[in-house]
Write a protein that holds these residues in place. Sequence first.
Motif, PDB file in Angstrom:
ATOM      1  N   ASN A  74       0.826  -1.204   0.000  1.00 24.29           N
ATOM      2  CA  ASN A  74       0.000   0.000   0.000  1.00 24.29           C
ATOM      3  C   ASN A  74       0.866   1.263   0.000  1.00 24.29           C
ATOM      4  O   ASN A  74       0.538   2.237  -0.667  1.00 24.29           O
ATOM      5  CB  ASN A  74      -0.942  -0.005   1.204  1.00 24.29           C
ATOM      6  N   ALA A  75       1.973   1.231   0.722  1.00 24.23           N
ATOM      7  CA  ALA A  75       2.837   2.409   0.832  1.00 24.23           C
ATOM      8  C   ALA A  75       3.732   2.611  -0.386  1.00 24.23           C
ATOM      9  O   ALA A  75       4.022   3.747  -0.753  1.00 24.23           O
ATOM     10  CB  ALA A  75       3.709   2.289   2.088  1.00 24.23           C
ATOM     11  N   MET A  76       4.160   1.531  -1.026  1.00 21.59           N
ATOM     12  CA  MET A  76       5.210   1.648  -2.029  1.00 21.59           C
ATOM     13  C   MET A  76       4.808   1.256  -3.451  1.00 21.59           C
ATOM     14  O   MET A  76       5.437   1.693  -4.403  1.00 21.59           O
ATOM     15  CB  MET A  76       6.403   0.748  -1.641  1.00 21.59           C
ATOM     16  N   CYS A  77       3.786   0.438  -3.607  1.00 24.93           N
ATOM     17  CA  CYS A  77       3.546  -0.196  -4.903  1.00 24.93           C
ATOM     18  C   CYS A  77       2.337   0.324  -5.661  1.00 24.93           C
ATOM     19  O   CYS A  77       2.264   0.186  -6.884  1.00 24.93           O
ATOM     20  CB  CYS A  77       3.398  -1.706  -4.724  1.00 24.93           C
ATOM     21  N   THR A  78       1.378   0.909  -4.946  1.00 24.68           N
ATOM     22  CA  THR A  78       0.107   1.258  -5.591  1.00 24.68           C
ATOM     23  C   THR A  78       0.234   2.345  -6.649  1.00 24.68           C
ATOM     24  O   THR A  78      -0.573   2.390  -7.570  1.00 24.68           O
ATOM     25  CB  THR A  78      -0.950   1.677  -4.552  1.00 24.68           C
ATOM     26  N   ILE A  79       1.222   3.193  -6.555  1.00 30.16           N
ATOM     27  CA  ILE A  79       1.367   4.268  -7.535  1.00 30.16           C
ATOM     28  C   ILE A  79       1.604   3.718  -8.946  1.00 30.16           C
ATOM     29  O   ILE A  79       1.182   4.325  -9.934  1.00 30.16           O
ATOM     30  CB  ILE A  79       2.460   5.275  -7.133  1.00 30.16           C
ATOM     31  N   MET A  86      -8.887   1.247  -7.221  1.00 27.34           N
ATOM     32  CA  MET A  86      -8.088   2.454  -7.438  1.00 27.34           C
ATOM     33  C   MET A  86      -8.047   2.795  -8.924  1.00 27.34           C
ATOM     34  O   MET A  86      -7.851   1.923  -9.763  1.00 27.34           O
ATOM     35  CB  MET A  86      -6.666   2.201  -6.917  1.00 27.34           C
ATOM     36  N   GLU A  87      -8.229   4.062  -9.224  1.00 29.19           N
ATOM     37  CA  GLU A  87      -8.115   4.538 -10.600  1.00 29.19           C
ATOM     38  C   GLU A  87      -6.636   4.591 -10.989  1.00 29.19           C
ATOM     39  O   GLU A  87      -5.772   4.781 -10.121  1.00 29.19           O
ATOM     40  CB  GLU A  87      -8.718   5.938 -10.725  1.00 29.19           C
ATOM     41  N   PRO A  88      -6.313   4.436 -12.266  1.00 26.83           N
ATOM     42  CA  PRO A  88      -4.917   4.572 -12.691  1.00 26.83           C
ATOM     43  C   PRO A  88      -4.347   5.929 -12.275  1.00 26.83           C
ATOM     44  O   PRO A  88      -5.050   6.937 -12.300  1.00 26.83           O
ATOM     45  CB  PRO A  88      -5.005   4.457 -14.215  1.00 26.83           C
ATOM     46  N   THR A  89      -3.092   5.925 -11.872  1.00 28.12           N
ATOM     47  CA  THR A  89      -2.414   7.157 -11.462  1.00 28.12           C
ATOM     48  C   THR A  89      -1.730   7.776 -12.678  1.00 28.12           C
ATOM     49  O   THR A  89      -1.539   7.119 -13.703  1.00 28.12           O
ATOM     50  CB  THR A  89      -1.352   6.864 -10.388  1.00 28.12           C
ATOM     51  N   GLU A  90      -1.344   9.032 -12.534  1.00 28.71           N
ATOM     52  CA  GLU A  90      -0.609   9.688 -13.625  1.00 28.71           C
ATOM     53  C   GLU A  90       0.658   8.904 -13.952  1.00 28.71           C
ATOM     54  O   GLU A  90       1.016   8.753 -15.115  1.00 28.71           O
ATOM     55  CB  GLU A  90      -0.264  11.122 -13.234  1.00 28.71           C
ATOM     56  N   LEU A  91       1.330   8.399 -12.913  1.00 31.34           N
ATOM     57  CA  LEU A  91       2.560   7.635 -13.128  1.00 31.34           C
ATOM     58  C   LEU A  91       2.261   6.310 -13.831  1.00 31.34           C
ATOM     59  O   LEU A  91       2.928   5.950 -14.799  1.00 31.34           O
ATOM     60  CB  LEU A  91       3.287   7.390 -11.805  1.00 31.34           C
ATOM     61  N   ILE A  93      -0.129   5.455 -15.768  1.00 30.44           N
ATOM     62  CA  ILE A  93      -0.545   5.662 -17.153  1.00 30.44           C
ATOM     63  C   ILE A  93       0.659   5.899 -18.060  1.00 30.44           C
ATOM     64  O   ILE A  93       0.693   5.448 -19.197  1.00 30.44           O
ATOM     65  CB  ILE A  93      -1.532   6.858 -17.247  1.00 30.44           C
ATOM     66  N   GLY A  94       1.671   6.593 -17.552  1.00 27.95           N
ATOM     67  CA  GLY A  94       2.823   6.962 -18.362  1.00 27.95           C
ATOM     68  C   GLY A  94       3.925   5.930 -18.445  1.00 27.95           C
ATOM     69  O   GLY A  94       4.913   6.144 -19.139  1.00 27.95           O
ATOM     70  N   LEU A  95       3.789   4.808 -17.758  1.00 20.59           N
ATOM     71  CA  LEU A  95       4.841   3.789 -17.777  1.00 20.59           C
ATOM     72  C   LEU A  95       4.828   2.974 -19.063  1.00 20.59           C
ATOM     73  O   LEU A  95       3.775   2.610 -19.575  1.00 20.59           O
ATOM     74  CB  LEU A  95       4.680   2.820 -16.603  1.00 20.59           C
ATOM     75  N   TYR A  96       6.017   2.712 -19.579  1.00 26.35           N
ATOM     76  CA  TYR A  96       6.175   1.763 -20.679  1.00 26.35           C
ATOM     77  C   TYR A  96       7.475   1.017 -20.461  1.00 26.35           C
ATOM     78  O   TYR A  96       8.518   1.651 -20.385  1.00 26.35           O
ATOM     79  CB  TYR A  96       6.196   2.455 -22.045  1.00 26.35           C
ATOM     80  N   PRO A  97       7.403  -0.277 -20.258  1.00 24.31           N
ATOM     81  CA  PRO A  97       6.199  -1.090 -20.296  1.00 24.31           C
ATOM     82  C   PRO A  97       5.305  -0.830 -19.074  1.00 24.31           C
ATOM     83  O   PRO A  97       5.781  -0.387 -18.036  1.00 24.31           O
ATOM     84  CB  PRO A  97       6.730  -2.520 -20.289  1.00 24.31           C
ATOM     85  N   GLN A  98       4.025  -1.122 -19.219  1.00 21.47           N
ATOM     86  CA  GLN A  98       3.070  -0.948 -18.143  1.00 21.47           C
ATOM     87  C   GLN A  98       3.401  -1.916 -17.010  1.00 21.47           C
ATOM     88  O   GLN A  98       3.810  -3.052 -17.247  1.00 21.47           O
ATOM     89  CB  GLN A  98       1.646  -1.231 -18.638  1.00 21.47           C
ATOM     90  N   ALA A  99       3.215  -1.450 -15.780  1.00 20.77           N
ATOM     91  CA  ALA A  99       3.430  -2.309 -14.613  1.00 20.77           C
ATOM     92  C   ALA A  99       2.286  -3.319 -14.510  1.00 20.77           C
ATOM     93  O   ALA A  99       1.143  -2.990 -14.830  1.00 20.77           O
ATOM     94  CB  ALA A  99       3.496  -1.451 -13.354  1.00 20.77           C
ATOM     95  N   PRO A 100       2.578  -4.541 -14.058  1.00 24.26           N
ATOM     96  CA  PRO A 100       1.499  -5.521 -13.877  1.00 24.26           C
ATOM     97  C   PRO A 100       0.481  -5.025 -12.847  1.00 24.26           C
ATOM     98  O   PRO A 100       0.851  -4.411 -11.855  1.00 24.26           O
ATOM     99  CB  PRO A 100       2.210  -6.762 -13.353  1.00 24.26           C
ATOM    100  N   ILE A 101      -0.778  -5.300 -13.088  1.00 22.72           N
ATOM    101  CA  ILE A 101      -1.851  -4.962 -12.156  1.00 22.72           C
ATOM    102  C   ILE A 101      -2.275  -6.289 -11.513  1.00 22.72           C
ATOM    103  O   ILE A 101      -3.085  -7.039 -12.053  1.00 22.72           O
ATOM    104  CB  ILE A 101      -3.043  -4.279 -12.878  1.00 22.72           C
ATOM    105  N   PHE A 102      -1.710  -6.580 -10.350  1.00 23.26           N
ATOM    106  CA  PHE A 102      -1.841  -7.898  -9.727  1.00 23.26           C
ATOM    107  C   PHE A 102      -3.274  -8.261  -9.357  1.00 23.26           C
ATOM    108  O   PHE A 102      -3.664  -9.417  -9.456  1.00 23.26           O
ATOM    109  CB  PHE A 102      -0.927  -7.995  -8.509  1.00 23.26           C
ATOM    110  N   HIS A 103      -4.069  -7.302  -8.915  1.00 22.20           N
ATOM    111  CA  HIS A 103      -5.437  -7.643  -8.495  1.00 22.20           C
ATOM    112  C   HIS A 103      -6.342  -7.988  -9.676  1.00 22.20           C
ATOM    113  O   HIS A 103      -7.418  -8.542  -9.480  1.00 22.20           O
ATOM    114  CB  HIS A 103      -6.053  -6.516  -7.649  1.00 22.20           C
TER     115      HIS A 103
END
Length: 189
Positions: A74-79, A86-91, A93-103
Amino acid sequence: MKIIVSLLSALLLLIIIALGSGAYNIAATEKHWGITEKIIEWVRESSIEAHAKNLQVPALDGKELIAGGAEHYNAMCTICHLAPGMEPTELSIGLYPQAPIFHQREPITDSAKKLEHARAYFWVIKNGLKMTAMPAWGQSHDDDAIWGVVAFVLKMGKMTPEQYENFVSATKGHGHGHGEGSHGHEHEH
């Protein structure tokens, strides 16, 4: 043989000139060529598998371990990796490659697959991944804290927002410690 060496040398020189000229767009908004993506994925997966295959996975079902993992996640990974509801964050959205969404992933029920994923997740969380924005949390967190995050991530498959909030609210007030080697800093929740 000299002709082949000459042709390969000329091709290599042309590639170097093309890449050095800026012909290859390195912007995160521009996707890799298909072959480039396949090569990067193959190298990444092979490297993770080779480095993680001999890791000894501790028991990952302890309530305290999972609670600590939920707090750290919750403190380090959700961004980047988000959380249920949780809605996608600005960060993110801008990642390439996209980070995995584990849930959003299916729960892993096969014990051999779960062990394989646990090793891979631990290695990646501890060491990070070049050119992906995945930091090496092993620089500031001990192995127990990282195994906690692994345990929690393995539980996240198809987790609801209510389930997530129950895990996170159970950790409120415990502080976000890092164990031995801690840098003594707190992350905002």
